[in-house]
Structures are given as C-alpha cells and as structure tokens.
Design an enzyme around this catalytic site. Sequence first.
Site, PDB file in Angstrom:
ATOM      1  N   SER A 260      -7.910 -16.576 -11.925  1.00 34.40           N
ATOM      2  CA  SER A 260      -8.791 -15.578 -12.540  1.00 34.40           C
ATOM      3  C   SER A 260      -8.964 -15.923 -14.016  1.00 34.40           C
ATOM      4  O   SER A 260      -8.095 -16.562 -14.614  1.00 34.40           O
ATOM      5  CB  SER A 260      -8.170 -14.185 -12.450  1.00 34.40           C
ATOM      6  OG  SER A 260      -7.163 -14.026 -13.436  1.00 34.40           O
ATOM      7  N   ASP A 261     -10.088 -15.507 -14.612  1.00 33.39           N
ATOM      8  CA  ASP A 261     -10.122 -15.559 -16.069  1.00 33.39           C
ATOM      9  C   ASP A 261      -9.101 -14.533 -16.553  1.00 33.39           C
ATOM     10  O   ASP A 261      -8.637 -13.672 -15.787  1.00 33.39           O
ATOM     11  CB  ASP A 261     -11.523 -15.279 -16.619  1.00 33.39           C
ATOM     12  CG  ASP A 261     -11.664 -15.827 -18.052  1.00 33.39           C
ATOM     13  OD1 ASP A 261     -10.623 -16.021 -18.725  1.00 33.39           O
ATOM     14  OD2 ASP A 261     -12.803 -16.055 -18.499  1.00 33.39           O
ATOM     15  N   TRP A 262      -8.751 -14.629 -17.821  1.00 36.44           N
ATOM     16  CA  TRP A 262      -7.633 -13.824 -18.325  1.00 36.44           C
ATOM     17  C   TRP A 262      -8.001 -12.331 -18.343  1.00 36.44           C
ATOM     18  O   TRP A 262      -8.821 -11.888 -19.138  1.00 36.44           O
ATOM     19  CB  TRP A 262      -7.247 -14.318 -19.720  1.00 36.44           C
ATOM     20  CG  TRP A 262      -6.149 -15.360 -19.680  1.00 36.44           C
ATOM     21  CD1 TRP A 262      -4.974 -15.309 -20.387  1.00 36.44           C
ATOM     22  CD2 TRP A 262      -6.080 -16.568 -18.911  1.00 36.44           C
ATOM     23  NE1 TRP A 262      -4.182 -16.403 -20.076  1.00 36.44           N
ATOM     24  CE2 TRP A 262      -4.827 -17.188 -19.170  1.00 36.44           C
ATOM     25  CE3 TRP A 262      -6.922 -17.184 -17.989  1.00 36.44           C
ATOM     26  CZ2 TRP A 262      -4.425 -18.375 -18.568  1.00 36.44           C
ATOM     27  CZ3 TRP A 262      -6.523 -18.374 -17.398  1.00 36.44           C
ATOM     28  CH2 TRP A 262      -5.294 -18.946 -17.690  1.00 36.44           C
ATOM     29  N   GLY A 263      -7.443 -11.599 -17.419  1.00 34.73           N
ATOM     30  CA  GLY A 263      -7.747 -10.170 -17.337  1.00 34.73           C
ATOM     31  C   GLY A 263      -8.989  -9.885 -16.512  1.00 34.73           C
ATOM     32  O   GLY A 263      -9.560  -8.800 -16.607  1.00 34.73           O
ATOM     33  N   ALA A 264      -9.415 -10.837 -15.681  1.00 37.79           N
ATOM     34  CA  ALA A 264     -10.669 -10.644 -14.942  1.00 37.79           C
ATOM     35  C   ALA A 264     -10.463  -9.987 -13.584  1.00 37.79           C
ATOM     36  O   ALA A 264     -11.437  -9.706 -12.889  1.00 37.79           O
ATOM     37  CB  ALA A 264     -11.386 -11.984 -14.770  1.00 37.79           C
TER      38      ALA A 264
END
Length: 721
Positions: A260-264
């Site tokens: 995932s993108d960071w916090g996605a």
Amino acid sequence: MSRNLYRLLALCTGVFMLACSSSPEKKTLSTEQKIDSLLSLMTLEEKVTMIHASSSFTSGGVPRLGIPEWTMSDGPHGVRKEHGRGWVGSEDAQYFATYLPVGVSLGSTWNPELGYAFGKVLAEEAKYRGKHVILGPGINILRTPLNGRNFEYLSEDPYLVSKMAVGYIKGVQDQHVAACVKHYLANNQEIDRNTVSVEMSERTLREIYLPGFVTAVKEGGVYTLMGAYNKFRGQYCTHNEYLINKVLKEEIGFDGAVISDWGAVHNTMEALKFGTDVEMGTDLSQGEVKNYGKFFMGDTVITLVKSGQVEESLINEKVRRILRVMYRTKIIGGGDRGTGSFNTTEHQAAALKIAEEAIVLLKNADNLLPLSKTKNIAIIGANATRKQGGGGGSSQVNAKYEITPMQGIEKILFENVTVTYAEGYEVVKDGKASTTKIKEAVEAAKKADAAILICGWIHGYTDLWDDNAYDAESVDKPDMFLPFGQDELISAVLKANPNTVIVIMGGGPIDMSKWESKAKAILFAGYPGMEGGNALAKIIFGDVNPSGKLTMTFPKKLEDSPAHAIGEYPGKDSVVHYNEGIFIGYRYFDTKKVEPQFPFGHGLSYTTFLYESLQVTKGDNQSVTATVTVRNTGSRPGSEVMQLYVKDVECSVERPDKELKGFQKVMLQPGESKDIILTLPVDAFRFFDEKRMEWVLEPGKFQIMAGSSSRDIRLTKEIDL
Ligand code: BGC
C-alpha cells in the site's frame, strides 16, 4: 481437525520438507514448495506480522524461521535519508547518497540503457544500506502541468513510460533488490489525493493509464507494486477489486506483492479481499510504544480469522507473495545477494551521464549556444546556487554532494573569464518580484557579453509547502507561471542583454508566453541531480552536445492543456472525470490542432540530422518493420532520438493524429549515418474496443512516420494491414 492438531501435522511435514531440501540426494524443492513449507510452520500471528508495517519502512519478519523484516526505502531517484525505525530522518553523513536526476529528467534521455544504469545505482546503494525494496519507479502519466509530483514521473506517453520503466526495473532487480512500480493507478494530481475518485472510460484506462504497469509486469518482471492513495471508480486503489484482483493479478498475471502507499489502506475487509498484500504507513504515536498492530491489516485480522469471518487462505496468499519476492531477491533461501556499494565514482559518473543526456535544448536562435568560454559572463537566478536534492517530499535525498549550476559553470570556465552573479529573485513564501534584485541582475547582464539566467521552480521543503510554489509531494502548483516574480526578471534581463540563455529547472511545463519570443536560447534542465551543474555547464559551453527530448508537451498556456481545456481538474465533490479520454498530451494537441509552445519529443542539438529512405515492410503476425537512415549533417558529434509514430488512417472510432510506437537514440559523428531498424508488433496498430472489451486491429491503411519530434515529422510511408 482441530487447529492445533493441524499445526502439529503441518510442522512435521514442513520440517520433513526442509530436511529433504537440505539432503543432496533428495529432489530439489521448487520455490512454491518451500513457501508451502514455511507457511505450514508459521502461526497466524506470525503471518499477520508480515502483512503490515513494523516500523516506518519495514514490515514484520519471523526471526525464528529466518525471515527478516522486509526493509524498504524511497525512492525514485536516490536512496532516501535514513529513517531508522521512526520517522525522524538521520543527518548522519554516512547515509548521504548518490542523487540521480529526477524521473522526468531520466525520461528526457529517451535512453532505456540509462534507465538500467539508473536502476543499478539505486539498487547497489539500497543493498549497501540493507534495503530489500526500492520504492520506484514512479510511472504515473503526466496529465496536468500542475501536478506537484510530475518531476518524479517519466512522461505523458505510455509507450515512452513503458520503455524507460523496464530499463529501470531490470537495473534494480538484477542486483537482487525489488523494484516497486508506483502509484497504481491514476494518481495524477496531488490535490485531494486521499479522497478523490478518478472516473475514466475503459478505453482510456487500457490505452493510456495501464500500459506502463502492464509492461512493468510483463517485460520488466517487477516484483512489487504500490497501490495509489486515490480512488478509482469509487473504490480506493490500494484495495480496488477491479484494478488489483481482476486486472493486475488475474489478467496481467502479477504474482509479486502489492504494497500500500503509506496510509493508503482504509478498510480491513477490502484490503484482505481485494488484493493488498502489505499495509505500510506511519505510526505517529508518541514515544517508544508503537501501535502497528492497530493497522487495518494488524490484530483485527487475527480476530477475524479466529472467529471464522475470514479464511486463513487469504492471509496465506499475501504471505506467499511476500515470500516469493524474498526468495527472488535472495533475502531468504540462500544465494549471494552481494553487498552493494555506495557513492562510488561509477555511481557519480552515471549521475553525470544521465544528466548530460537529460537536458533539453528548447530553442537556439542565432546559434547563441554553445557560449564561448572566453567571455565575460553574468550568472543570474537563485536556482544557480540552490541545492534541490533534499526537497520534494518522500523522494528527498541527502546528497553526498550537489554541484550547483554556478559551481559547474565556474569549474568549466578558464580563469580569465569574469563571472558576475546576481540572485535576481528571492525564494520566499508568496515571493513577488524584487525591484532591487531585478536592478542588480540587469546591471550584471548589461556589463556581460552573455548572461545565463537559471530560474524555474524549486524542489519544495516541508516548511514551505503551503505556498504551493514548488515541485513537491502533496501539493499541486497554483498555476503554470514561474513563481517569485521571475517573469518580470527574465523580461528585464532579456532587454538588458539579448545574449541571455534561459535555463529552466523544474518538474514540468511552465508558461513562457511573457518572454519566449524575446529569448534566443532556452534550456529545460528538469532537476538534474548531484552532477547537474557539471552537465549543464558542459552543455552551455559546448563540451557536451545536448540530446534530451521533451517527454511532455509544453502548452502555451494552461487552458490549452486538455484536462484544463475541458474543466476537469481537480474535480468536483471528490470526483474527477477524465473526460478528455485518450486525448492527453500530444494526442490532444496534434489531433485537435492546438499549437503547443514546445511539442512532445522536441529537443535541439548543436548539429543537424537528416532522415533518409524510410522503408516499411510487413512481417509475421501483422508486424511492420521500419528502416530509416539518420545522418549527421553538421560539424559536431551528436545523438538523435529517431521517433516512430503511427496513425490509423480510417477507423470506426476516433484515434489520435499520431501515437509513439517506437524510438531509438543514435550517436553519430559528423557525416556519419546509421540505419535504424525497428519492428512494430501488431499492438502498435490496435485500439481498445469498448464494445468488444478487447484490443482490435481494424484492417486498412496506417501511416508510419519517422520524426525528430511529434511535430517535426521528416518521413511518412503508408502500409495496408
Ligand atoms: C508516497 C510514496 C512513498 C511513500 C513512502 C508516500 O507519501 O506517496 O511514493 O513511497 O510515501 O515514503
């Protein structure tokens, strides 16, 4: 069977299989069998540890089974400053890395071999610093000139993106480091990136936004992929059933890991079911106690499996993908990964070579360039002395060193040349033109034989981001004009000394309408990395002949570019409709006959090239082979990027006036010529038919065009398919 009994049996089988694998006379286990074995030895808790972050740039490992934490690092153009386990970056000099030219500069080389060299540098340095995954390349399509992250990406054209990305990925992965192609998909603006939903037609998806990812998987063999922040057709990209399960994993056959993108990640069930394999993000809890277990793919997953709401096989599949990449990169299972290397002279030489081929000569009236080294020179502009590597957001690099344009120019000039410097403008929040600074610049320019004005955007730093006047993550630019009153400065300096070379730094197009017609020479330098100042100086003074070409159209004004022309940026009520469809970049400008400032593929040289004898012949499976001779007709050695475009002359659907389907860069001595032979596969002629939901070749006439840019077509031939 009870869970414990099952685990006991599995453990016995696993131990037996591992024992088999270590015994020479027994058959060798395949990677998948080894993974089966490891999975059978793992507890649910251990598996869940592996599918979410354990620190800001690691996901969990299982030490008792020899599985280390999985260590990642940004980013696209240099191994990011060390973050350790927290979020605070280390300023420790031992981590100061090779800072390569940014993505848009790499793209401008149009040289896939340099993509490979770029990736190799990154991976060697990543490995040296104990990283397993490098979070690049960024391959999002340049849809709007305003996107704050255009600098990290490669081009507006999917074919060029694909070719450059494959080189990069192979360069990284040949070093046993996983590349992570990002951001899947349609993360084409930073405004509202965490909420906006992108709506586009299936044809637009297939022809424009998907090909880079397809090629990264199929040709590049990329091991990992990062899901984007935004939504696609209403569902978050990182756990988007259609994009990830259906298209990426089922259709394209991606068997690596989706990070995932960071916090996605926003939803546990969706992430579990719709393909997210690892949830990354930042735990901003204070002090030593970190709550990574509280992530969507953390402790909740254990509860859900134990209560029977989620099948454990879903978790196994995610862990399997991670382990597969770990085997491929020799993190587990033995084999020599090598130790990597850091900041070597080879790495610095690669940074220089890429920068030299990346800088684009946009205009050179009266052959103002190259400048003579025996002149009295004025250097103007804050970007002449500014270091850019540390800005931009997650792609920040603490550079080992960064040769500024000023340093590069001073180094190349003989001692008897007088160099005068004037700052010209101030980089401050909401900075307007400074009368005093402009006056100083005008004075310096008047006294000099020639002036070099180094201006443009800057790589933003966190404390200035809210000003939006930067190339940086999480913000878009407010407009396409140069910030800090630079238009006034440029106009005044051009008036004071017409022999002024304008050098633009930045991640994409700028509006030059206020002074372009008055400028004799313009260079687009992107952000050219730690050796950028040397590369620029060599080009300005003729030691290197420029060979970069634009990877995106420079519109005359923002409203000319398609998303803005139709008012579809940045969207309304958190939805953005890509109603321009496949007509983005030159596909739009050329088909709709809108005159650009500088076209896609444009870039001049200090020599001239003649294109001769284009021949096209049909091959097997509807392929076409094109042969063209390119001759250097000038007096300097130089490189030309021969571009092949295809036009479908008659078609049942609207198709672009031309589409790039092949290119090759050739180096030629004065008078020398070379035959370039390129075979275009059937794909080069097909379009995505939404009625049939498949790629279609409609029989008929096609034009094959060989050109030096999308608007400088030198030879055309027609062929029936
Ligand atoms: C960016 C990613 C980056 C990640 C980790 C995110 O904000 O969008 O590109 O890799 O941070 O730094």
